[in-house]
Design a protein around this motif. Structure first.
Motif, short mmCIF file in Angstrom:
data_model
loop_
_atom_site.label_atom_id
_atom_site.label_comp_id
_atom_site.label_asym_id
_atom_site.label_seq_id
_atom_site.Cartn_x
_atom_site.Cartn_y
_atom_site.Cartn_z
N ALA A 140 25.77 -10.67 21.99
CA ALA A 140 24.49 -10.45 21.32
C ALA A 140 24.24 -8.96 21.10
O ALA A 140 23.80 -8.54 20.04
N THR A 141 24.55 -8.17 22.12
CA THR A 141 24.29 -6.73 22.02
C THR A 141 25.14 -6.08 20.94
O THR A 141 24.66 -5.28 20.15
N PHE A 142 26.41 -6.43 20.91
CA PHE A 142 27.31 -5.73 19.99
C PHE A 142 27.37 -6.38 18.61
O PHE A 142 27.53 -5.67 17.61
N ASN A 143 27.25 -7.69 18.53
CA ASN A 143 27.50 -8.35 17.25
C ASN A 143 26.25 -8.77 16.48
O ASN A 143 26.31 -8.93 15.26
N LEU A 144 25.12 -8.94 17.18
CA LEU A 144 23.90 -9.26 16.42
C LEU A 144 23.51 -8.13 15.46
O LEU A 144 23.11 -8.40 14.32
N PRO A 145 23.62 -6.87 15.88
CA PRO A 145 23.33 -5.81 14.90
C PRO A 145 24.23 -5.89 13.67
O PRO A 145 23.78 -5.60 12.56
N LEU A 146 25.47 -6.31 13.86
CA LEU A 146 26.37 -6.46 12.72
C LEU A 146 25.89 -7.62 11.84
O LEU A 146 25.95 -7.54 10.61
N ALA A 147 25.43 -8.68 12.47
CA ALA A 147 24.90 -9.82 11.71
C ALA A 147 23.68 -9.39 10.91
O ALA A 147 23.53 -9.74 9.74
N MET A 174 11.17 3.88 21.76
CA MET A 174 12.48 3.25 21.65
C MET A 174 12.74 2.33 22.85
O MET A 174 12.48 2.70 23.98
N ALA A 175 13.24 1.15 22.57
CA ALA A 175 13.59 0.19 23.63
C ALA A 175 14.83 -0.59 23.21
O ALA A 175 15.04 -0.78 22.02
N ASP A 195 14.10 -0.68 17.98
CA ASP A 195 14.98 -1.49 18.85
C ASP A 195 16.39 -0.96 18.73
O ASP A 195 16.96 -0.93 17.64
N VAL A 196 16.99 -0.55 19.86
CA VAL A 196 18.36 -0.02 19.80
C VAL A 196 19.40 -1.13 19.67
O VAL A 196 20.54 -0.86 19.33
N GLY A 197 19.02 -2.36 19.96
CA GLY A 197 19.95 -3.47 19.79
C GLY A 197 20.50 -4.04 21.07
O GLY A 197 21.14 -5.09 21.06
N PHE A 198 20.26 -3.38 22.21
CA PHE A 198 20.80 -3.89 23.46
C PHE A 198 20.17 -5.25 23.78
O PHE A 198 18.96 -5.40 23.76
N GLY A 199 21.02 -6.23 24.08
CA GLY A 199 20.52 -7.56 24.41
C GLY A 199 20.21 -8.41 23.20
O GLY A 199 19.65 -9.50 23.32
N GLY A 200 20.58 -7.93 22.02
CA GLY A 200 20.34 -8.72 20.81
C GLY A 200 18.86 -8.93 20.56
O GLY A 200 18.05 -8.05 20.78
#
Lengths: 111, 434
Positions: free
Chosen positions: B369-376, A107-108, A49-54
């Protein structure tokens, strides 16, 4: 309509020479893809998961994909992982791990 | 990973196929990656939708998604996928276009997407030469490299002529170009704001007073327009190519270009450029990126003004603690003399400490969510703690007051203000480009 065509092609119209605002692009060097696997059976496939969209983006999608593999292709070993850091950032530690322990990567999601 | 010998199967929404197979492959990756496409939207959808996508078809090939994924990893490479080559250079761009009539050239410029859709001033050699009188820098001097493309002084001058600029505007425009902020991007349709400080404002007759953000001043209008034309022609921001903004933004026509009303800053309130480390006598342009603004609509009243601003800031995403207050001099005077904010920084500190929103509202925003959840997930604070909070618990998302800014502008007919999600990106010396 005929009159407009005549107007555009008339030699009496003033012609202008102007500068081109466009800039020349330089395309990158082409690189080949990695050799493909004969089969996924018995292989370890990383689902990243690349993280886009949480949590409602790639991670959710790949969770469903992992379930699909379990149900339809249990002979494929899947490892679900989040790429740490912002979605555009590099993740060298993860790539090293996949190179060492994995055979392929899905990857997504790009968006 | 492909270069490390690991086959990959990337996935993305189907709307991006053209961008990936043309622009991205040619100018970014250099690889014919085997994408599998999914219906849009993907991010933000519930698990059952994602399950349906996995079990459904690739909307481009109309074949089952999982068949395409497995094929991406196992089908033998084609000859072109094994190619290592020096990519052919893009077609050489001539300095001059073929002579043509005014009407035909206007249509050509529109067809090439070098404009904002409005008629332009044709950049003849005479006009560009006259424009270049506005700077001592040589025409072939490189200003900045954007998306791998080297932008020269002459190219900036060409865009300036197109927009209708005067030569005296060129140092400001070159400084804008030098900031590197001459592309449009993001599916979220980001916009820009341009704030000018210092003596250059009066030298070129910019407006920092009444109607400064409106269509009432040539310099404000044209400098803002030139930025748009530079983004299109120099920054290669074209629909379906590198520009994928879903709605677009009307702010992209003028980029909120104005001068700060330094003469009416309350005592102790520094200009944006001084806050960025420049001297008051320096001419500076500051670039902001963001999306939108909310107007206070009416004048200040008995309700404390700073609390009113706080209330409206709750509607912003809080992403990166970013907010910029654009306020009339009367409003700034009130905040200082009545509410006691002796400096802009005091106001920013107070807002940082007092804007509160529920955790679910913060995390419910896709950009956050995209930028800060990975940090969390990495355990970084405060995001790690915020992510574990009950949904209705209040958090203070503007936790970094340094990312809150204030610009004073306007004609003093109203104690009015706009609160924006514009992020201060960079300040650049205009004097360096005279």
């Amino acid at each position: 309509m005929a009159l407009k065509q005549d107007r555009l092609s008339s030699k009496n119209l003033k012609l202008f020479t102007v500068l081109n605002p466009e800039i020349q692009d330089k395309a990158v060097e082409l690189s080949p893809l990695a050799p493909r696997l004969d089969t996924l059976n018995g292989k370890t496939v990383y689902l990243v998961d690349v993280g886009f969209g949480g949590d409602t983006g790639g991670y959710s999608l790949l969770t469903e994909m992992q379930k699909w593999f379990s149900e339809h292709h249990p002979e494929v070993n899947t490892v679900l992982r989040r790429k740490l850091g912002p979605f555009g950032a590099d993740a060298p530690d993860l790539w090293k791990e996949i190179k060492a322990k994995g055979d392929a990567m899905i990857m997504a999601v790009g968006h | 990973m492909e270069q490390m010998g690991i086959p990959t199967a990337p996935m993305v929404g189907d709307i991006f196929q053209n961008y990936l197979m043309t622009y991205d492959m040619v100018y970014n990756t250099g690889m014919p990656l085997r994408f599998t496409y999914l219906p849009m939207p993907i991010a933000g959808m519930p698990p059952e939708v994602h399950k349906a996508y996995i079990e459904g078809n690739d909307p481009i090939t109309n074949k089952p998604v999982m068949t395409e994924i497995i094929k991406a990893l196992t089908k033998p490479l084609t000859a072109s996928e094994q190619m290592t080559a020096t990519a052919p250079q893009a077609a050489p761009q001539p300095r001059l276009l073929d002579p043509d009539t005014e009407e035909n050239l206007q249509q050509l410029f529109i067809k090439k997407d070098w404009t904002d859709g409005l008629p332009i001033v044709l950049p003849t050699e005479a006009r560009v030469a006259a424009m270049l009188e506005g700077t001592r820098h040589k025409p072939d001097e490189a200003v900045v490299t954007v998306r791998g493309r080297s932008v020269t002084v002459e190219k900036v001058a060409v865009c300036s002529v197109m927009a209708g600029a005067k030569a005296e505007y060129l140092p400001v425009i070159l400084a804008i170009a030098a900031s590197g902020q001459i592309t449009f991007g993001s599916t979220t349709s980001m916009a820009k704001m341009v704030v000018v400080n210092g003596p250059i404002r009066k030298e070129i007759d910019m407006n920092s007073g009444m109607g400064a953000l409106g269509p009432f001043n040539q310099a404000n209008a044209v400098i803002g327009r030139t930025l748009t034309i530079m983004c299109k022609a120099l920054g290669n921001s074209h629909l379906g190519g590198s520009y994928v903004g879903s709605l677009g933004s009307t702010l992209q026509y003028n980029n909120m270009c104005f001068a700060e009303n330094e003469e009416r800053l309350p005592q102790g309130w520094n200009s944006v450029s001084v806050q960025m480390g420049f001297k008051p006598a320096d001419s500076v342009v500051t670039l902001f990126n963001g999306w939108s603004y909310i107007s206070s609509v009416g004048e200040m009243s008995a309700y404390p003004a700073h609390m009113w601003i706080r209330d409206y800031m709750r509607a912003l995403s809080g992403f990166g603690s970013i907010a910029t207050l654009i306020i009339d001099p009367l409003g700034a005077k009130h905040l200082k003399e009545v509410e006691g904010f002796s400096t802009k920084e005091m106001l920013h500190q107070w807002l940082s400490e007092n804007v509160e929103i529920p955790a679910r509202q913060y995390w419910g925003n896709g950009v956050v969510a995209t930028f800060n959840l990975p940090l969390a997930h990495q355990g970084l604070e405060p995001y790690s703690t915020w992510q574990q909070m009950p949904p209705d618990m209040l958090i203070k998302p503007f936790n970094n007051p340094k990312n809150i800014n204030t610009v004073v502008v306007g004609g003093g007919t109203q104690t009015i203000w706009f609160i924006t999600d514009m992020r201060l990106v960079k300040s650049v010396s205009v004097d360096a480009w005279r």
